[in-house]
Each structure stands twice: as C-alpha cells, then as structure tokens.
Design a protein around this motif. Structure first.
Motif, mmCIF file in Angstrom:
data_model
loop_
_atom_site.group_PDB
_atom_site.id
_atom_site.type_symbol
_atom_site.label_atom_id
_atom_site.label_comp_id
_atom_site.label_asym_id
_atom_site.label_seq_id
_atom_site.Cartn_x
_atom_site.Cartn_y
_atom_site.Cartn_z
ATOM 1 N N PHE A 116 58.682 58.064 58.548
ATOM 2 C CA PHE A 116 58.174 58.405 59.743
ATOM 3 C C PHE A 116 58.563 59.881 60.087
ATOM 4 N N PHE A 117 59.588 60.202 59.517
ATOM 5 C CA PHE A 117 60.196 61.602 59.668
ATOM 6 C C PHE A 117 59.763 62.718 59.065
ATOM 7 N N GLY A 118 59.959 64.097 59.334
ATOM 8 C CA GLY A 118 59.463 65.042 58.713
ATOM 9 C C GLY A 118 59.609 66.288 59.649
ATOM 10 N N GLU A 119 58.836 67.290 59.327
ATOM 11 C CA GLU A 119 58.848 68.548 60.052
ATOM 12 C C GLU A 119 58.947 68.375 61.585
ATOM 13 N N GLY A 120 59.954 68.804 62.051
ATOM 14 C CA GLY A 120 60.181 68.709 63.433
ATOM 15 C C GLY A 120 61.268 67.841 63.996
ATOM 16 N N MET A 121 61.438 66.839 62.978
ATOM 17 C CA MET A 121 62.538 65.789 63.176
ATOM 18 C C MET A 121 62.913 65.210 61.904
ATOM 19 N N VAL A 122 64.080 65.630 61.129
ATOM 20 C CA VAL A 122 64.212 65.387 59.931
ATOM 21 C C VAL A 122 65.252 64.131 59.956
ATOM 22 N N ALA A 123 65.188 63.274 58.911
ATOM 23 C CA ALA A 123 66.048 62.020 59.036
ATOM 24 C C ALA A 123 66.162 61.938 57.294
ATOM 25 N N HIS A 124 67.391 61.611 56.986
ATOM 26 C CA HIS A 124 67.549 60.876 55.637
ATOM 27 C C HIS A 124 68.467 59.491 55.749
ATOM 28 N N VAL A 125 67.654 58.382 55.317
ATOM 29 C CA VAL A 125 68.432 57.119 55.236
ATOM 30 C C VAL A 125 68.861 56.714 54.043
ATOM 31 N N SER A 126 69.908 55.900 54.053
ATOM 32 C CA SER A 126 70.329 55.480 52.526
ATOM 33 C C SER A 126 69.268 54.375 52.183
ATOM 34 N N MET A 127 69.143 54.567 50.692
ATOM 35 C CA MET A 127 68.200 53.278 50.242
ATOM 36 C C MET A 127 69.113 52.856 49.286
ATOM 37 N N ALA A 128 70.350 52.844 49.140
ATOM 38 C CA ALA A 128 71.290 52.470 48.140
ATOM 39 C C ALA A 128 71.078 50.859 48.048
ATOM 40 N N HIS A 129 70.955 50.347 49.231
ATOM 41 C CA HIS A 129 70.945 48.674 49.217
ATOM 42 C C HIS A 129 69.823 48.777 50.133
ATOM 43 N N PRO A 130 68.641 48.698 49.762
ATOM 44 C CA PRO A 130 67.322 48.404 50.636
ATOM 45 C C PRO A 130 66.989 46.957 51.347
ATOM 46 N N THR A 131 67.523 46.057 50.889
ATOM 47 C CA THR A 131 67.356 44.621 51.482
ATOM 48 C C THR A 131 68.533 44.239 51.885
ATOM 49 N N CYS A 132 68.204 43.177 52.782
ATOM 50 C CA CYS A 132 69.374 42.533 53.704
ATOM 51 C C CYS A 132 69.782 41.167 52.984
ATOM 52 N N ASP A 133 71.013 41.256 52.451
ATOM 53 C CA ASP A 133 71.965 40.154 52.006
ATOM 54 C C ASP A 133 71.632 38.974 52.634
ATOM 55 N N ARG A 134 72.089 38.989 54.070
ATOM 56 C CA ARG A 134 71.835 37.674 55.012
ATOM 57 C C ARG A 134 70.358 37.154 54.656
ATOM 58 N N LEU A 135 69.304 38.000 54.655
ATOM 59 C CA LEU A 135 68.114 37.249 54.609
ATOM 60 C C LEU A 135 67.921 36.700 53.035
ATOM 61 N N SER A 136 68.107 37.367 52.259
ATOM 62 C CA SER A 136 68.283 37.054 50.629
ATOM 63 C C SER A 136 69.055 35.620 50.694
ATOM 64 N N ASN A 137 70.163 35.476 51.167
ATOM 65 C CA ASN A 137 71.003 34.303 50.965
ATOM 66 C C ASN A 137 70.321 32.958 51.587
ATOM 67 N N ILE A 138 69.764 33.324 52.779
ATOM 68 C CA ILE A 138 68.899 32.108 53.445
ATOM 69 C C ILE A 138 67.714 31.902 52.678
ATOM 70 N N ALA A 139 66.981 32.845 52.207
ATOM 71 C CA ALA A 139 65.564 32.471 51.431
ATOM 72 C C ALA A 139 66.033 31.754 50.197
ATOM 73 N N TYR A 140 67.010 32.070 49.515
ATOM 74 C CA TYR A 140 67.515 31.609 48.227
ATOM 75 C C TYR A 140 67.857 29.994 48.732
ATOM 76 N N GLN A 141 68.775 29.833 49.510
ATOM 77 C CA GLN A 141 68.874 28.402 49.917
ATOM 78 C C GLN A 141 67.680 27.666 50.101
ATOM 79 N N CYS A 142 66.787 28.144 50.909
ATOM 80 C CA CYS A 142 65.296 27.608 51.372
ATOM 81 C C CYS A 142 64.449 27.316 49.986
ATOM 82 N N ALA A 143 64.489 28.299 49.118
ATOM 83 C CA ALA A 143 63.679 28.316 48.035
ATOM 84 C C ALA A 143 64.160 27.030 47.029
ATOM 85 N N VAL A 144 65.482 27.024 46.872
ATOM 86 C CA VAL A 144 66.175 26.060 46.075
ATOM 87 C C VAL A 144 65.780 24.592 46.740
ATOM 88 N N GLU A 145 65.999 24.433 48.183
ATOM 89 C CA GLU A 145 65.598 23.229 48.539
ATOM 90 C C GLU A 145 64.072 22.746 48.359
#
Length: 289
Positions: A116-145
C-alpha cells in the motif's frame, strides 16, 4: 471485538450457515474489489466473505486486485483474516485432501503491486513471521476436531501463474524446502501485514505438483472432486472456528499483528504526500493520526 474476514479460493465461493447474509460492494481508493462482499453472522461472530476470484471465477491470480480486497476488508472492520487457498503439494506426505496451516512464504510473483506504501509515504513491515500463531493454534484444534488431515506449519511457494510450474521449477522448489505451491497468497500476506490484521493461510491440497511421478496420470475429474471435498472441509472448519474466535480475542495481539506499523514508517512527516496519505486512511490511520 473480532470481525472475521475470509478470502475464499478455488471452490470456496460462499459460507454455509451465515445468518442475515447480505452481498454489498465496499468502495476502496485502490480500485474495484474482486466482487461484492458477503456480510453476515456465524454463531454470533461477524463475518465478511470475499470470493477472491469473483463469483463464477472471473479473475485469474494475476488480475485480482489484492490491494482493493484487503483495504476494503479493513474498512469493513475485519480484525482476523483467513485465506482459504487451493494449492499443489511439494511433499510426498501431503497428499490431496490435506490442509496446511502456513507459517512461511516464498514469493516468486513479479507482476502485482505488493504494498500500500511507496513514493510519498514509505514503510517497511517485517515479514519474518507473517502469520498469526493465535489463529493457527485455534485452526489446528478445529481441524483435528473435524478429523481434517492437517499439518501445523509449512512453507507456501507463490508463483505468478496463470501457468503451472515446469518440472524443473517444481524440482527446484522442492529442493528449497517448500511444502505447497499456489498463485494467490502473495501479495495477500504482505498486504494483510501492512493492514495490521491477524492473518492465516489455510492451504488446501488438491493435487501433487508436476514433480510427482504419478502427476501425469491425474484426471481433471479427480482434481475437481478433491476441490469440492476440500471446500466442504473449509466450510466445516470455519463453522468450528467461529465460536472460538468470538470468545478469544486478546487485545493487543500477543504476536504483535495489530502493531506492525509502529516501527515501519520511514518517510518524515513533513515529506509525506497528502494525496497518498488520504488513500491510507483505513490501512494506516492508526499511526498516521
């Protein structure tokens, strides 16, 4: 309050069981979204569904307006975003019908605006951990169920498409340690990160990629059958997720998903383009003031 956004991939064009379902268009300064969005509630949880390719599958992976989709979801109040995505498998132990809760990406797309950013408003977000562990934990529990075959973590290789990879490319991607391959989760994951949403990709395996010796013998009917079966599993997973997400929304996010812009803005306040800032009101309004 949690509002769940769902990006539906191939085979997932709606959500079963929504109460008071309403289709409506959400305007975005980044252009037209893939389609109207489907609003409703599921077990008391507000849900916003986006058919990524449009109803009838009108958009190819390269023609989807990813920025408009994510911006419009943010404008709709979405806090948690699930990307339901059909994919190919790069692993022998991930046969068709398996789900992978992606935690890493390798981006090989080349023709899509990825920020969304670029010339006129530059931003650099970290993508080291791009997904949410909380969502992943809940989704895993539901998939197993739900007795859905699921892998807790995995790396998603995103290619431009719309062509599938060559045999040489497929073998290279396997050597890199990638688990699944698809065409739509980049730049979705990057944009969701910039939008400060909790994000998770649920990759749904439809077939082995062309590296597999049996790939040439796969019939289109087999892929469509698995695609439809995966779609039903996806809807079941979302139904199980709804009450858990409704009742479990720590604020702030323990993994920092909702604060990614705190240290990302680079352009000095006096050098920021007012026209660019106007289009970032939903995405970055929290930090731009």
């Amino acid at each position: 309050m949690t509002i769940l956004g769902v990006l539906g991939g191939s085979g997932v064009y709606d959500i079963a069981g929504l109460e008071n379902p309403t289709w409506r268009r959400v305007a975005s300064p980044f252009g037209e979204t893939s389609d109207e969005f489907l609003f409703g509630t599921l077990d008391g949880l507000e849900v916003v569904f986006v058919p990524r390719h449009g109803r009838g599958h009108r958009h190819s992976p390269s023609s989807i307006n990813y920025r408009a989709n994510i911006d419009a979801l943010k404008r709709s109040g979405v806090t948690d975003l699930l990307s339901m995505s059909a994919c190919g498998s790069l692993c022998e132990d991930l046969p068709p019908g398996h789900f992978v809760l992606v935690d890493q990406f390798v981006d090989r797309t080349i023709a899509r605006p990825s920020s969304f950013f670029g010339e006129g408003m530059v931003a650099h977000v970290s993508m080291a951990h791009p997904t949410c562990d909380r969502l992943s934990n809940i989704a895993y529990q539901c998939a197993v169920e739900a007795a859905i075959p699921v892998r807790r973590k995995g790396t998603y290789l995103a290619i431009e498409g719309p062509q599938f990879s060559s045999l040489a490319e497929s073998r290279i991607y396997r050597s890199w340690g990638c688990d699944v391959i698809g065409m739509t989760n980049m730049p979705e994951a990057k944009l969701a990160r910039e939008a400060e949403m909790c994000f998770l990709t649920v990759a749904m395996v439809t077939d082995f990629d062309c590296w597999h010796p049996d790939h040439a013998h796969v019939q289109v009917a087999d892929v469509i059958r698995v695609l439809n079966e995966n779609a039903e599993k996806a809807k079941q997973l979302i139904r199980l997720l709804a009450p858990r997400l409704r009742d479990d929304r720590p604020t702030p996010c323990p993994h920092g998903c909702d604060r990614t812009l705190d240290v990302a803005l680079v352009t000095a306040p006096g050098a920021r383009d007012p026209k660019v800032l106007a289009g970032l009101d939903a995405i970055a309004g929290r930090v731009l003031g």
